[in-house]
Design a protein around this motif. Structure first.
Motif, PDB file in Angstrom:
ATOM      1  N   TYR A 153       1.159  -1.154  -0.555  1.00 48.58           N
ATOM      2  CA  TYR A 153       0.084   0.090  -0.355  1.00 48.58           C
ATOM      3  C   TYR A 153       0.853   1.034   0.685  1.00 48.58           C
ATOM      4  CZ  TYR A 153      -3.057   3.521   0.960  1.00 48.58           C
ATOM      5  OH  TYR A 153      -4.028   4.980   1.341  1.00 48.58           O
ATOM      6  N   ASN A 154       1.696   1.384   1.195  1.00 49.94           N
ATOM      7  CA  ASN A 154       2.801   2.409   0.754  1.00 49.94           C
ATOM      8  C   ASN A 154       3.283   2.925   0.100  1.00 49.94           C
ATOM      9  OD1 ASN A 154       2.031   3.368   3.211  1.00 49.94           O
ATOM     10  ND2 ASN A 154       3.421   1.715   5.094  1.00 49.94           N
ATOM     11  N   ARG A 155       4.012   1.518  -0.904  1.00 50.33           N
ATOM     12  CA  ARG A 155       4.374   1.819  -1.885  1.00 50.33           C
ATOM     13  C   ARG A 155       3.913   2.742  -3.344  1.00 50.33           C
ATOM     14  NH1 ARG A 155       6.188  -2.995  -1.919  1.00 50.33           N
ATOM     15  NH2 ARG A 155       4.419  -3.995  -3.279  1.00 50.33           N
ATOM     16  N   THR A 156       2.477   2.301  -3.204  1.00 51.73           N
ATOM     17  CA  THR A 156       1.674   2.584  -4.290  1.00 51.73           C
ATOM     18  C   THR A 156       1.104   3.961  -4.210  1.00 51.73           C
ATOM     19  OG1 THR A 156       0.865  -0.001  -4.502  1.00 51.73           O
ATOM     20  CG2 THR A 156      -0.255   2.084  -5.742  1.00 51.73           C
ATOM     21  N   LEU A 157       1.379   4.706  -2.863  1.00 49.96           N
ATOM     22  CA  LEU A 157       0.737   5.904  -2.361  1.00 49.96           C
ATOM     23  C   LEU A 157       2.054   6.570  -2.321  1.00 49.96           C
ATOM     24  CD1 LEU A 157      -0.952   7.844  -0.308  1.00 49.96           C
ATOM     25  CD2 LEU A 157       0.213   7.057   1.812  1.00 49.96           C
ATOM     26  N   PHE A 158       2.721   5.824  -2.678  1.00 49.59           N
ATOM     27  CA  PHE A 158       4.310   6.542  -2.829  1.00 49.59           C
ATOM     28  C   PHE A 158       4.108   7.530  -4.121  1.00 49.59           C
ATOM     29  CE2 PHE A 158       8.860   7.224  -3.799  1.00 49.59           C
ATOM     30  CZ  PHE A 158       8.939   7.727  -2.916  1.00 49.59           C
ATOM     31  N   GLN A 159       3.741   6.073  -5.484  1.00 53.22           N
ATOM     32  CA  GLN A 159       4.209   6.870  -6.381  1.00 53.22           C
ATOM     33  C   GLN A 159       3.325   7.180  -6.861  1.00 53.22           C
ATOM     34  OE1 GLN A 159       4.172   1.835  -6.695  1.00 53.22           O
ATOM     35  NE2 GLN A 159       6.149   2.133  -7.677  1.00 53.22           N
ATOM     36  N   ARG A 160       1.902   6.723  -6.529  1.00 54.77           N
ATOM     37  CA  ARG A 160       0.614   7.453  -7.172  1.00 54.77           C
ATOM     38  C   ARG A 160       0.838   9.353  -6.888  1.00 54.77           C
ATOM     39  NH1 ARG A 160      -4.759  10.010  -5.449  1.00 54.77           N
ATOM     40  NH2 ARG A 160      -6.337   9.783  -6.879  1.00 54.77           N
ATOM     41  N   GLU A 182      -7.443   2.291  -9.398  1.00 53.03           N
ATOM     42  CA  GLU A 182      -7.499   1.148  -8.623  1.00 53.03           C
ATOM     43  C   GLU A 182      -6.210   0.031  -7.527  1.00 53.03           C
ATOM     44  OE1 GLU A 182     -10.052  -0.136  -9.937  1.00 53.03           O
ATOM     45  OE2 GLU A 182      -9.606  -2.937  -9.198  1.00 53.03           O
ATOM     46  N   ARG A 183      -4.815   0.172  -8.381  1.00 50.23           N
ATOM     47  CA  ARG A 183      -4.447  -0.590  -7.445  1.00 50.23           C
ATOM     48  C   ARG A 183      -4.083   0.176  -6.094  1.00 50.23           C
ATOM     49  NH1 ARG A 183       1.352  -1.071  -9.969  1.00 50.23           N
ATOM     50  NH2 ARG A 183       0.586  -1.708 -12.191  1.00 50.23           N
ATOM     51  N   LEU A 184      -4.387   1.245  -5.799  1.00 52.44           N
ATOM     52  CA  LEU A 184      -4.693   1.827  -4.579  1.00 52.44           C
ATOM     53  C   LEU A 184      -5.166   1.330  -3.815  1.00 52.44           C
ATOM     54  CD1 LEU A 184      -2.321   3.515  -2.246  1.00 52.44           C
ATOM     55  CD2 LEU A 184      -3.580   5.608  -3.094  1.00 52.44           C
ATOM     56  N   SER A 185      -6.911   1.156  -4.494  1.00 54.16           N
ATOM     57  CA  SER A 185      -7.685   1.270  -3.649  1.00 54.16           C
ATOM     58  C   SER A 185      -7.661  -0.570  -3.745  1.00 54.16           C
ATOM     59  CB  SER A 185      -9.049   1.569  -4.068  1.00 54.16           C
ATOM     60  OG  SER A 185      -8.943   1.367  -5.501  1.00 54.16           O
ATOM     61  N   GLN A 186      -7.752  -1.494  -4.139  1.00 55.28           N
ATOM     62  CA  GLN A 186      -7.583  -2.993  -3.840  1.00 55.28           C
ATOM     63  C   GLN A 186      -6.712  -3.264  -2.533  1.00 55.28           C
ATOM     64  OE1 GLN A 186      -5.958  -4.603  -7.021  1.00 55.28           O
ATOM     65  NE2 GLN A 186      -8.217  -4.628  -8.142  1.00 55.28           N
ATOM     66  N   PHE A 187      -5.498  -2.509  -2.047  1.00 57.18           N
ATOM     67  CA  PHE A 187      -4.836  -2.855  -1.258  1.00 57.18           C
ATOM     68  C   PHE A 187      -5.127  -2.043  -0.108  1.00 57.18           C
ATOM     69  CE2 PHE A 187      -0.239  -2.965  -3.988  1.00 57.18           C
ATOM     70  CZ  PHE A 187      -0.183  -4.287  -3.510  1.00 57.18           C
ATOM     71  N   GLY A 246      -0.754  17.658  -4.842  1.00 56.28           N
ATOM     72  CA  GLY A 246       0.467  16.866  -4.982  1.00 56.28           C
ATOM     73  C   GLY A 246       0.396  15.850  -3.493  1.00 56.28           C
ATOM     74  N   HIS A 247      -0.368  15.645  -3.111  1.00 57.11           N
ATOM     75  CA  HIS A 247      -1.162  14.109  -2.070  1.00 57.11           C
ATOM     76  C   HIS A 247      -2.129  13.830  -1.999  1.00 57.11           C
ATOM     77  CE1 HIS A 247       2.040  14.945   0.373  1.00 57.11           C
ATOM     78  NE2 HIS A 247       2.276  16.670   0.520  1.00 57.11           N
ATOM     79  N   THR A 248      -1.869  12.559  -1.831  1.00 54.84           N
ATOM     80  CA  THR A 248      -3.556  11.782  -2.161  1.00 54.84           C
ATOM     81  C   THR A 248      -4.687  12.041  -0.474  1.00 54.84           C
ATOM     82  OG1 THR A 248      -2.669   9.629  -3.128  1.00 54.84           O
ATOM     83  CG2 THR A 248      -4.267   9.088  -1.971  1.00 54.84           C
ATOM     84  N   GLY A 249      -6.005  12.692  -0.744  1.00 51.40           N
ATOM     85  CA  GLY A 249      -5.721  13.272   0.674  1.00 51.40           C
ATOM     86  C   GLY A 249      -6.815  11.957   1.782  1.00 51.40           C
ATOM     87  N   ALA A 250      -7.388  10.607   0.290  1.00 53.93           N
ATOM     88  CA  ALA A 250      -8.521  10.086   1.322  1.00 53.93           C
ATOM     89  C   ALA A 250      -7.015   9.083   1.418  1.00 53.93           C
ATOM     90  CB  ALA A 250      -9.458   9.432   0.403  1.00 53.93           C
ATOM     91  N   GLY A 251      -7.982   6.911   2.220  1.00 54.02           N
ATOM     92  CA  GLY A 251      -6.969   6.332   2.454  1.00 54.02           C
ATOM     93  C   GLY A 251      -7.085   5.708   4.350  1.00 54.02           C
TER      94      GLY A 251
END
Ligand SMILES: Nc1ncnc2c1ncn2[C@@H]1O[C@H](COP(=O)(O)OP(=O)(O)OP(=O)(O)O)[C@@H](O)[C@H]1O
Ligand SMILES: [Mg+2]
Length: 358
Positions: A153-160, A182-187, A246-251
């Motif tokens: 999850y953290n890796r995908t978040l970093f990439q997003r 898609e990948r981030l919501s799956q993790f 520049g950040h993902t607000g939800a998760g």
């Protein structure tokens, strides 16, 4: 699981010595800066984890010496075992039952413990990241696949997030965002499921311990609070804001655990003693769940827990945690006077002595 004997040499201010605790409650008292926390820290290191004080290895060696050595005889898996830890050249190495194991992390799972120290009060007082960490580290111990799920999850978040920062300069990248979402919501959904399930399992023992500590006068409950009800949808709907910030607000990296004492949010409303009681109940419940899985009761280290607790709450810790071996440090021996059985030790300038029962 219990500690039978511990000996030390040049560990912090503990020069050379040993002690044999009892299988119940062990109270270590002494004035400030005598070595009580150092002793608990020495035993804690046998869990294979980092010091609960976040100390660097070099700090563990008595000033002016080059190495520290610890030896613990403990009872686990139905037999006596011996582990040794050496701290030298800024490194910790371990030996288990006579066999060199390399790094101390090899001891993980052999000797199990939970620890309460006053810094852990930030679990109630502090920001959400500490509460997430509490749940995540418990899950990492209990669920073999969780650590890799979380790092996925953290890796995908970093990439997003990296992609979000590139989009303003390369608008065409906007289209690739969907794949990451898609990948981030799956993790993310799997992380949320695991955390929710863990908290659900934790709530019954935690409520039980809290009821005990508060003599049934208060209740403890908690809920997992998601930053978005539907993660996939939130990611899609908030893309514009995410690109701007520049950040993902939800998760799950934004989720929290809301803790309630008798129905009121503990972070905002709980008293000092209630906050202490909450953290204790959470730690003991963590120990309880761990023991249901492994069949072993972890050792409980309570550093400086007595201050701010009234006589009834102190009595609970001294006389009612009968299933666990407990090590409890405090400044005044007076508090231990209510103890019905157990052992009393005095720490003075790095030297420990047993105090015979009055
Ligand atoms: N590597 C070291 N070498 C020598 N002394 C050390 C080392 N690390 C810590 N100390 C000393 O150990 C003492 C602190 O011990 P510790 O934290 O166990 O105290 P304590 O008995 O828990 O006190 P308090 O009641 O204030 O929490 C301090 O005097 C500190 O200087
Ligand atoms: Mg201390």
């Amino acid at each position: 699981m219990n500690v039978r004997r511990l000996s030390w040499n040049h560990f912090r201010n503990l020069r050379a010595g040993e002690f044999e605790p009892c299988a119940g409650v062990n109270v270590i008292y002494g004035q400030n800066a005598q070595g009580k926390t150092n002793l608990l820290e020495a035993m804690w290191l046998f869990t294979g984890e980092r010091s609960f004080r976040g100390a660097k290895d070099a700090e563990l060696v008595l000033q002016g010496e080059t190495a520290a050595a610890l030896r613990m005889d403990f009872w686990s898996e139905g037999r006596g075992q011996t582990a040794k830890i050496t701290v030298a050249e800024g490194r910790r190495t371990a030996e288990l039952n006579g066999i060199p194991k390399g790094a101390c992390s090899a001891l993980t799972g052999k000797f199990c413990a939970v620890v309460f120290s006053p810094e852990h009060l930030s679990l109630v007082r502090g920001g959400p990241s500490l509460r997430r960490e509490f749940v995540d580290s418990a899950l990492c111990q209990m669920k073999p696949g969780y650590a890799s799920l979380l790092s996925g999850y953290n890796r995908t978040l970093f990439q997003r997030n990296a992609l979000l920062k590139d989009i303003p300069r390369h608008a065409e990248l906007m289209d690739t965002l969907e794949i990451w979402d898609e990948r981030l919501s799956q993790f993310g959904e799997r992380v949320i499921r695991q955390r929710t399930a863990y908290l659900k399992a934790l709530s019954e023992p935690a409520a039980g311990f809290y009821a005990g500590i508060s003599s049934n006068r208060e209740t403890l409950s908690f809920v997992y609070r998601k930053s978005a009800e539907d993660l996939r949808r939130a990611l899609a709907e908030e893309r514009r804001e995410d690109v701007l910030s520049g950040h993902t607000g939800a998760g799950p990296h934004r989720d929290d655990v809301d803790i309630f004492v008798s129905g009121l949010n503990a972070r905002a409303y709980a008293s000092q003693g209630q906050k202490r009681s909450v953290v204790l109940a959470l730690k003991l419940a963590e120990a309880e769940l761990l023991s249901r899985m492994t069949g072993e009761k972890p050792v409980v280290f309570l550093d400086d827990v007595m201050s701010e607790l009234d006589a009834r709450r102190q009595d609970y810790l001294l006389n009612h945690l009968t299933e666990f071996q407990v090590f409890l440090s405090c400044c005044e021996p007076g508090a231990a006077r209510q103890m019905k059985s157990g052992a009393l030790f005095r720490m003075e300038d790095g030297a420990l002595s047993a105090v015979p029962p009055a």
